[in-house]
Design a protein around this motif. Structure first.
Motif: not given
Lengths: 112, 114
Positions: A1-8
């Motif tokens: 699965d494609i993991v999406m990481t947001q910041s902040p």
């Protein structure tokens, strides 16, 4: 699965100032057709999400031009040129290149 | 005017079944890819399932074998049949018209509790 990481994950902003949110994917979202399958949504308190940006950089109908999206491959950015009080809410990126479609964790924008 | 109106949510016991509906107007449910997305109380958005224009369907791992997405073109309605419901399925369930339209319904609340 494609993991999406947001910041902040939390973003306090003074009205009139710019803001930016980063979204990174664990795999490239660039399709062979040249489109990046990355959308940005805003969910205001007590409301359904609303589309802001689709295919990485295309502003959805009716979205103010102070919102812009950029990036390609695995790194994307949502920018607000001058934050207004009505921009408060949680911003999500979402990839639709592969199933399962996946969302970032959300970034809560608040007014200082 | 485009509208997506979900219904069918409610209180159900663990192990129970619910069928959610999303009545669509202003566009054809068969000419767009349509998804279900859920949001547990106080949590983020979680993708559940999609049905493409071709009719192909895909599910999140937690939904495989328990949930079924379908559409009725004559009624212009999207469905989500949910079986063997668990407490962790408690959430607001939204139907979503895929981008570039990216329109959402108002959601229907599913509560799984004894």
């Amino acid at each position: 699965d494609i993991v999406m990481t947001q910041s902040p994950l939390s973003l306090p902003v003074t009205p009139g100032e710019p803001a930016s949110i980063s979204c990174r994917s664990s795999q490239s979202l660039l399709h062979s057709n040249g489109n990046n399958f990355l959308d940005w949504y805003l969910q205001k308190s007590g409301q359904s999400p609303q589309l802001l940006i689709y295919m990485g950089s295309n502003r959805a109908s009716g979205v103010p031009d102070r919102f812009s999206g950029s990036g390609s491959g695995t790194d994307f950015t949502l920018r607000i040129s001058r934050v207004e009080a009505e921009d408060v809410g949680v911003y999500y990126c979402m990839q639709t290149l592969q199933t399962p479609h996946t969302f970032g964790q959300g970034t809560k924008l608040e007014i200082k | 005017e485009v509208q997506l109106v979900e219904s069918g949510g409610g209180l159900v016991q663990p192990g129970g079944t619910l069928r959610l509906s999303c009545a669509v107007s202003g566009f054809s449910v068969s000419s767009n890819y349509m998804s279900w997305v859920r949001q547990a109380p106080g949590k983020g958005l979680e993708w559940v399932s999609v049905i493409f224009i071709s009719g192909s369907t895909y599910y999140a791992d937690f939904a495989k074998g328990r949930f079924t997405i379908s559409r009725d073109n004559s009624k212009n309605t999207l469905y989500l049949e949910m079986n063997s419901l668990r407490a962790e399925d408690t959430a607001m369930y939204y139907c979503l018209r895929g981008a570039p339209a990216g329109q959402w319904g108002q959601g229907t609340l599913v509560t799984v509790s004894s």
